[in-house]
Design a protein around this motif. Structure first.
Motif, PDB file in Angstrom:
ATOM      1  N   LYS A 245       0.836  -1.217   0.000  1.00 62.99           N
ATOM      2  CA  LYS A 245       0.000   0.000   0.000  1.00 62.99           C
ATOM      3  C   LYS A 245       0.865   1.258   0.000  1.00 62.99           C
ATOM      4  O   LYS A 245       0.391   2.345  -0.301  1.00 62.99           O
ATOM      5  CB  LYS A 245      -0.874   0.034   1.256  1.00 62.99           C
ATOM      6  N   PHE A 246       2.124   1.083   0.393  1.00 62.29           N
ATOM      7  CA  PHE A 246       3.012   2.244   0.509  1.00 62.29           C
ATOM      8  C   PHE A 246       3.992   2.315  -0.652  1.00 62.29           C
ATOM      9  O   PHE A 246       4.948   3.066  -0.624  1.00 62.29           O
ATOM     10  CB  PHE A 246       3.775   2.192   1.838  1.00 62.29           C
ATOM     11  N   GLY A 247       3.786   1.457  -1.647  1.00 64.37           N
ATOM     12  CA  GLY A 247       4.665   1.529  -2.812  1.00 64.37           C
ATOM     13  C   GLY A 247       5.775   0.501  -2.834  1.00 64.37           C
ATOM     14  O   GLY A 247       6.612   0.516  -3.736  1.00 64.37           O
ATOM     15  N   VAL A 248       5.823  -0.408  -1.849  1.00 64.80           N
ATOM     16  CA  VAL A 248       6.852  -1.449  -1.867  1.00 64.80           C
ATOM     17  C   VAL A 248       6.512  -2.418  -3.007  1.00 64.80           C
ATOM     18  O   VAL A 248       5.405  -2.931  -3.076  1.00 64.80           O
ATOM     19  CB  VAL A 248       6.919  -2.199  -0.520  1.00 64.80           C
ATOM     20  N   THR A 249       7.477  -2.624  -3.912  1.00 64.96           N
ATOM     21  CA  THR A 249       7.199  -3.438  -5.105  1.00 64.96           C
ATOM     22  C   THR A 249       7.688  -4.875  -4.954  1.00 64.96           C
ATOM     23  O   THR A 249       7.185  -5.784  -5.590  1.00 64.96           O
ATOM     24  CB  THR A 249       7.886  -2.833  -6.349  1.00 64.96           C
ATOM     25  N   GLU A 250       8.689  -5.077  -4.118  1.00 65.53           N
ATOM     26  CA  GLU A 250       9.210  -6.427  -3.912  1.00 65.53           C
ATOM     27  C   GLU A 250       9.617  -6.571  -2.454  1.00 65.53           C
ATOM     28  O   GLU A 250       9.903  -5.579  -1.784  1.00 65.53           O
ATOM     29  CB  GLU A 250      10.451  -6.674  -4.786  1.00 65.53           C
ATOM     30  N   PHE A 251       9.665  -7.831  -2.008  1.00 66.55           N
ATOM     31  CA  PHE A 251       9.929  -8.063  -0.589  1.00 66.55           C
ATOM     32  C   PHE A 251      11.007  -9.113  -0.402  1.00 66.55           C
ATOM     33  O   PHE A 251      11.066 -10.105  -1.122  1.00 66.55           O
ATOM     34  CB  PHE A 251       8.627  -8.519   0.075  1.00 66.55           C
ATOM     35  N   VAL A 252      11.880  -8.858   0.557  1.00 63.67           N
ATOM     36  CA  VAL A 252      12.878  -9.862   0.920  1.00 63.67           C
ATOM     37  C   VAL A 252      12.707 -10.152   2.401  1.00 63.67           C
ATOM     38  O   VAL A 252      12.798  -9.246   3.234  1.00 63.67           O
ATOM     39  CB  VAL A 252      14.317  -9.353   0.643  1.00 63.67           C
ATOM     40  N   ASN A 253      12.433 -11.407   2.715  1.00 64.67           N
ATOM     41  CA  ASN A 253      12.336 -11.798   4.115  1.00 64.67           C
ATOM     42  C   ASN A 253      13.737 -12.192   4.556  1.00 64.67           C
ATOM     43  O   ASN A 253      14.283 -13.212   4.127  1.00 64.67           O
ATOM     44  CB  ASN A 253      11.365 -12.979   4.263  1.00 64.67           C
ATOM     45  N   SER A 254      14.339 -11.373   5.383  1.00 60.73           N
ATOM     46  CA  SER A 254      15.737 -11.611   5.745  1.00 60.73           C
ATOM     47  C   SER A 254      15.955 -12.897   6.551  1.00 60.73           C
ATOM     48  O   SER A 254      17.079 -13.330   6.734  1.00 60.73           O
ATOM     49  CB  SER A 254      16.308 -10.406   6.489  1.00 60.73           C
ATOM     50  N   MET A 255      14.845 -13.504   7.016  1.00 62.16           N
ATOM     51  CA  MET A 255      14.989 -14.768   7.755  1.00 62.16           C
ATOM     52  C   MET A 255      15.036 -15.968   6.831  1.00 62.16           C
ATOM     53  O   MET A 255      15.410 -17.060   7.235  1.00 62.16           O
ATOM     54  CB  MET A 255      13.801 -14.960   8.723  1.00 62.16           C
ATOM     55  N   THR A 256      14.607 -15.782   5.586  1.00 64.78           N
ATOM     56  CA  THR A 256      14.500 -16.944   4.706  1.00 64.78           C
ATOM     57  C   THR A 256      15.418 -16.834   3.491  1.00 64.78           C
ATOM     58  O   THR A 256      15.079 -17.268   2.398  1.00 64.78           O
ATOM     59  CB  THR A 256      13.039 -17.145   4.230  1.00 64.78           C
ATOM     60  N   CYS A 257      16.598 -16.231   3.684  1.00 67.81           N
ATOM     61  CA  CYS A 257      17.523 -16.112   2.556  1.00 67.81           C
ATOM     62  C   CYS A 257      18.414 -17.333   2.415  1.00 67.81           C
ATOM     63  O   CYS A 257      19.281 -17.389   1.550  1.00 67.81           O
ATOM     64  CB  CYS A 257      18.388 -14.857   2.708  1.00 67.81           C
ATOM     65  N   GLY A 258      18.263 -18.310   3.298  1.00 65.07           N
ATOM     66  CA  GLY A 258      19.048 -19.533   3.205  1.00 65.07           C
ATOM     67  C   GLY A 258      20.511 -19.271   3.515  1.00 65.07           C
ATOM     68  O   GLY A 258      20.855 -18.628   4.498  1.00 65.07           O
ATOM     69  N   ASN A 259      21.383 -19.751   2.639  1.00 68.84           N
ATOM     70  CA  ASN A 259      22.812 -19.589   2.868  1.00 68.84           C
ATOM     71  C   ASN A 259      23.322 -18.220   2.463  1.00 68.84           C
ATOM     72  O   ASN A 259      24.466 -17.876   2.735  1.00 68.84           O
ATOM     73  CB  ASN A 259      23.604 -20.627   2.063  1.00 68.84           C
ATOM     74  N   LYS A 260      22.492 -17.475   1.794  1.00 68.38           N
ATOM     75  CA  LYS A 260      22.962 -16.193   1.280  1.00 68.38           C
ATOM     76  C   LYS A 260      22.717 -15.083   2.288  1.00 68.38           C
ATOM     77  O   LYS A 260      21.766 -15.119   3.059  1.00 68.38           O
ATOM     78  CB  LYS A 260      22.205 -15.838  -0.005  1.00 68.38           C
ATOM     79  N   ARG A 261      23.578 -14.096   2.245  1.00 65.06           N
ATOM     80  CA  ARG A 261      23.341 -12.891   3.033  1.00 65.06           C
ATOM     81  C   ARG A 261      22.311 -12.051   2.288  1.00 65.06           C
ATOM     82  O   ARG A 261      22.189 -12.156   1.057  1.00 65.06           O
ATOM     83  CB  ARG A 261      24.638 -12.099   3.169  1.00 65.06           C
ATOM     84  N   VAL A 262      21.625 -11.225   3.040  1.00 68.22           N
ATOM     85  CA  VAL A 262      20.616 -10.360   2.423  1.00 68.22           C
ATOM     86  C   VAL A 262      21.234  -9.515   1.312  1.00 68.22           C
ATOM     87  O   VAL A 262      20.667  -9.363   0.234  1.00 68.22           O
ATOM     88  CB  VAL A 262      19.968  -9.434   3.475  1.00 68.22           C
ATOM     89  N   CYS A 263      22.434  -8.995   1.547  1.00 72.70           N
ATOM     90  CA  CYS A 263      23.055  -8.121   0.543  1.00 72.70           C
ATOM     91  C   CYS A 263      23.324  -8.890  -0.748  1.00 72.70           C
ATOM     92  O   CYS A 263      23.211  -8.336  -1.843  1.00 72.70           O
ATOM     93  CB  CYS A 263      24.324  -7.459   1.065  1.00 72.70           C
ATOM     94  N   GLU A 264      23.635 -10.181  -0.625  1.00 72.86           N
ATOM     95  CA  GLU A 264      23.870 -10.968  -1.842  1.00 72.86           C
ATOM     96  C   GLU A 264      22.576 -11.112  -2.631  1.00 72.86           C
ATOM     97  O   GLU A 264      22.559 -10.978  -3.848  1.00 72.86           O
ATOM     98  CB  GLU A 264      24.356 -12.372  -1.473  1.00 72.86           C
ATOM     99  N   VAL A 265      21.493 -11.404  -1.902  1.00 75.27           N
ATOM    100  CA  VAL A 265      20.194 -11.540  -2.554  1.00 75.27           C
ATOM    101  C   VAL A 265      19.848 -10.244  -3.283  1.00 75.27           C
ATOM    102  O   VAL A 265      19.423 -10.249  -4.441  1.00 75.27           O
ATOM    103  CB  VAL A 265      19.103 -11.874  -1.511  1.00 75.27           C
ATOM    104  N   ILE A 266      20.055  -9.134  -2.621  1.00 75.89           N
ATOM    105  CA  ILE A 266      19.701  -7.847  -3.219  1.00 75.89           C
ATOM    106  C   ILE A 266      20.613  -7.499  -4.394  1.00 75.89           C
ATOM    107  O   ILE A 266      20.159  -6.993  -5.419  1.00 75.89           O
ATOM    108  CB  ILE A 266      19.702  -6.758  -2.139  1.00 75.89           C
ATOM    109  N   ASN A 267      21.890  -7.792  -4.257  1.00 79.24           N
ATOM    110  CA  ASN A 267      22.791  -7.530  -5.382  1.00 79.24           C
ATOM    111  C   ASN A 267      22.385  -8.338  -6.608  1.00 79.24           C
ATOM    112  O   ASN A 267      22.462  -7.857  -7.734  1.00 79.24           O
ATOM    113  CB  ASN A 267      24.245  -7.818  -4.993  1.00 79.24           C
ATOM    114  N   GLU A 268      21.895  -9.561  -6.364  1.00 78.31           N
ATOM    115  CA  GLU A 268      21.429 -10.373  -7.489  1.00 78.31           C
ATOM    116  C   GLU A 268      20.157  -9.795  -8.097  1.00 78.31           C
ATOM    117  O   GLU A 268      20.038  -9.656  -9.307  1.00 78.31           O
ATOM    118  CB  GLU A 268      21.137 -11.800  -7.024  1.00 78.31           C
ATOM    119  N   MET A 269      19.216  -9.426  -7.228  1.00 72.32           N
ATOM    120  CA  MET A 269      17.927  -8.896  -7.699  1.00 72.32           C
ATOM    121  C   MET A 269      18.091  -7.622  -8.507  1.00 72.32           C
ATOM    122  O   MET A 269      17.279  -7.309  -9.370  1.00 72.32           O
ATOM    123  CB  MET A 269      17.041  -8.509  -6.497  1.00 72.32           C
ATOM    124  N   THR A 270      19.114  -6.848  -8.154  1.00 76.12           N
ATOM    125  CA  THR A 270      19.246  -5.518  -8.756  1.00 76.12           C
ATOM    126  C   THR A 270      20.387  -5.439  -9.758  1.00 76.12           C
ATOM    127  O   THR A 270      20.695  -4.373 -10.272  1.00 76.12           O
ATOM    128  CB  THR A 270      19.503  -4.471  -7.659  1.00 76.12           C
TER     129      THR A 270
END
Lengths: 389, 391
Positions: free
Chosen positions: B248-273
């Motif tokens: 509702k506030f304009g968030v287009t995608e979501f990353v649940n930092s608890m469910t990134c598995g073996n990857k760090r959040v920053c790795e997931v985001i670097n891949e996404m972007t």
């Protein structure tokens, strides 16, 4: 026989010439005869006219182990040269052009090179350790036993000839005296850019500069040209104040004499709360932290220019950063070499920028060890080594 | 003895203490006590305000729970509010009785070098600190309980009271026609988040933005990024419910930092972007997360903005090689880099012209007496903003 005619003789062939080869960390250079191969596609072979010593050369000369150490190696990365021959697919350069080899790449094709937001080149900037840009560890230098000699930052200017990728080459006007031009291939341009492009220092600002070497003095000169109200120089060497005054430094802090106070405490007291901008021009993490703490709450900006040798953490108090502070690092002062160097050369030619005073010594190429001594003893700012002397 | 229902026309009130209701925090972590208190008249440069409504912000909860300084008790918390000027002290010309105002924790004296500079929003005449007192007079409180004991102030506002006294540097006059339960949000949280995107980061159209922490501040950053025309707003949170709310506030995608598995959040985001975001905002208050955010902002021109407040003494550690070589910038921001008196009216205009959306922040409205329920809702993560209406 003029230069161009003599160049034609070697086109497409290796050139034998003199170079100062570093074979062991921290040991005096021995002049050797080396072989410089002809340029491959996208490369240019240049004859170095003069090269100056930058402290980063000293840093890399001393590294004896770890991923940054390479032997044998030809150091040097601040220089000016003449194009001797070009490889295939080279546009914009021809024999006889006066050029600056620049350690910071600009491929002109990647998203970042096409954007005006930064001087990052995502195609090349991540790798600063290979020997060539497009051919990996292949080297254009061979010693007399046929062994490859490693490159430094894709330049290696401590040699009469070198081969440079076009992403690292800038054509400049032949009107600027070449020794002044060489300063713009690294240290001085870095300092100017940090003030003009990265920090964008405004008239009336207060500035603190950590490290009054060539880069720090260039920061001072650039801040002075912007009309900074106070330019505080910080250094261990008291002689630097006299030199600094000529470049606009208004106050001096001798970091060896601060006693129980930290440098940042002294600066905050001197300025009633801290400076608008601080620049770290040495490459030491604790000083980067001091530079950060020297800035004013609410608006202070810290620009880190110094090249570090060890990779240590910079620790920033979250309480301090939250209160409106900015920290950024910059390579080559945020300048896009091919775009910005000609603009700076033009300012020099129009007498809007003074490059006198940076060159404190001039020696012949073979006296390179003396140049190293002068810099390490803090006696020189820039020592120019002339190839033809 | 005057009570809270006196009319403004009654000049006798202006010089006398007012007796009124307040929610007093007497012990760390314990329910606030509704009691009658005395509110002294405003001193020179001060303004006494009748609060219309006040919203609960996480910082109130932080200092309610905290058992060590700068927490102190008994205290009147609350700092996000809207009110009407009841009386003014000497030397106050900016506002008069009857004006609608927002009290703001962030001072804007307009006089010091920093208030006058466009480069800073941190007033140096009244530096930001969590103080028990009024800002201009040493060790001075306007509140006492009925036993005559001093009650401490909070963040220069203390809005959990029917009446409060605020320094003129902490008062912003606004258009009285604005809905109070919406306007009060601009005195803290929403301004902080929207300002961070708009003023501190200056998010450009088409940018990619990542927001660590989708609480009210993070959601306000999303709203601000939306207003700036960001094309992707990636929200990072440990609570999966936040995605639906965030949309509702304009968030287009979501990353649940608890469910990134073996990857760090920053790795997931670097891949996404494809290499990192243009802007990363840390809205939680963890130095480790600031470092994570820094690691996934783009090389070359990426900016990481830190808004969250971490424990005193905490440090953000950056790799010096990374700082020098990768062209990223780290910026800290308090109150979104906004100057209260200049920018709040501008944000209000954008709300009135239907650009800035405030309704979606208000998930609950209650009566002042139900304040402890509001605390519970926030502690359980069940509300964004709960607005409390005074009688």
């Amino acid at each position: 026989m003029n230069k161009t005619t003599s160049f034609s003789i070697n086109k497409g062939k290796p050139i034998r010439c003199k170079a100062a080869v570093c074979r062991k960390a921290g040991e005096p250079f021995v002049m050797e005869e080396v072989q410089v191969d002809p340029p491959e596609a996208y490369e240019v072979r240049i004859k170095i006219l003069c090269t100056s010593l930058c402290h980063t050369d000293v840093t890399f000369w001393k590294i004896d182990s770890g991923p940054l150490a390479r032997f044998p190696r030809i150091l040097g990365h601040e220089a000016v040269g003449v194009v001797e021959s070009i490889g295939e697919n080279v546009d914009g350069f021809k024999q006889g052009d006066i050029v600056l080899p620049v350690f910071h790449p600009q491929c002109e094709e990647c998203k970042d090179c096409k954007s005006s937001k930064s001087n990052w080149c995502s195609r090349f900037a991540d790798d600063f350790l290979s020997n060539t840009r497009r051919y990996g560890m292949a080297s254009r230098f061979k010693d007399s036993s046929g062994q490859d000699i490693h490159n430094l930052f894709y330049i290696s200017s401590f040699s009469e000839y070198t081969v440079v990728d076009i992403a690292h080459l800038v054509k400049i006007s032949p009107e600027i005296p070449v020794d002044k031009a060489a300063l713009l291939s690294c240290g001085v341009a870095t300092g100017l850019g940090a003030v003009w492009k990265v920090a964008n220092v405004e008239e009336g600002s207060t500035v603190a500069i950590f490290g009054i070497g060539a880069v720090g003095l260039a920061v001072a000169e650039a801040a002075r040209l912007r009309g900074a109200a106070r330019i505080i120089g910080v250094d261990l060497n008291p002689d630097k104040f006299e030199i600094g005054k000529r470049f606009g430094i208004t106050d001096f802090v001798n970091s060896a004499l601060c006693k129980e106070k930290t440098i940042s405490q002294v600066i905050r007291e001197m300025t009633g709360g801290g400076v608008d901008y601080s620049f770290e021009c040495i490459g030491l993490e604790p000083l980067m932290e001091e530079a950060f703490l020297s800035t004013r709450t609410g608006s202070g900006k810290t620009v880190i220019l110094g090249m570090t040798k060890d990779i240590l953490p910079i620790r920033l108090g979250s309480h301090d950063i939250l209160r409106g502070r900015t920290v950024c690092g910059t390579l080559f002062g945020g300048l896009k070499p091919k775009l910005d160097i000609p603009i700076i050369v033009d300012r020099y030619l129009k007498k809007e920028l003074n490059l006198d005073g940076f060159i404190t010594h001039e020696l012949g190429f073979e006296e390179i060890n003396k140049a190293f001594d002068l810099l390490m003893e803090g006696k020189s700012i820039r020592c120019v080594l002339w190839m033809d002397r | 003895m005057e009570n809270g229902n006196s009319s403004f026309g009654d000049k006798k009130c202006a010089l006398k203490p007012i007796r009124c209701k307040a929610a007093v925090s007497r012990k760390a972590g314990e329910a606030l006590v509704m009691e009658e208190i005395m509110v002294a008249p405003p001193q020179p440069y001060e303004v006494r305000i009748r609060i219309i409504c006040t919203a609960l912000c996480h910082s109130d909860v932080t200092f309610w729970k905290l058992q060590v300084p700068p927490a102190c008790f008994p205290r009147i918390l609350g700092h996000e509010a809207i009110g009407v000027v009841e009386s003014v002290g000497e030397n106050v010309t900016e506002v008069i009785e009857g004006d609608t105002v927002l009290p703001t924790f962030m001072a804007d004296c307009g006089d010091c070098a920093d208030c006058k500079s466009h480069r800073s929003n941190l007033c140096s005449k009244f530096p930001f600190q969590v103080s028990p007192w009024m800002p201009r007079y040493e060790n001075s409180s306007r509140f006492t309980d009925l036993n005559g004991n001093t009650l401490f102030h909070f963040l220069n506002v203390s809005s959990f009271s029917e009446y409060t006294v605020v320094d003129v540097a902490n008062v912003v006059k606004i258009d009285s026609s604005v809905s109070p339960s919406r306007a009060c949000l601009l005195s803290c949280g929403v301004s902080t988040g929207v300002g961070a995107a708009w003023e501190t980061a200056k998010v450009e159209q088409g940018s990619t933005v990542v927001i660590f922490g989708l609480g009210s501040i993070g959601l306000a950053v999303a709203e601000g990024s939306r207003l700036c025309g960001a094309s992707r707003v990636i929200g990072v949170d440990i609570n999966p419910d936040k995605f639906q709310i965030g949309q509702k506030f304009g968030v287009t995608e979501f990353v649940n930092s608890m469910t990134c598995g073996n990857k760090r959040v920053c790795e997931v985001i670097n891949e996404m972007t494809g290499g990192g975001a243009d802007y990363c905002f840390e809205c939680v208050g963890s130095s480790a997360l600031v470092q994570e955010a820094y690691a996934c902002c783009r090389q070359g021109w990426g900016k990481t903005i830190t808004l969250g407040v971490d424990k005193p003494g905490s440090q953000i550690c950056l790799d010096s090689f990374d700082v020098l070589h990768h062209g990223k910038t780290l910026i800290g921001s308090l109150f979104g880099g906004l100057k209260a008196k200049t920018h709040i009216p501008l944000l209000l205009k954008r709300y009135l012209s239907n650009e800035l959306e405030l309704d979606k922040f208000v998930t609950h409205e209650k009566k002042f007496e139900e304040i402890n329920d509001a605390f519970q809702l926030l502690l359980e993560g069940k509300c964004i903003r709960c607005v409390l209406w005074m009688g």
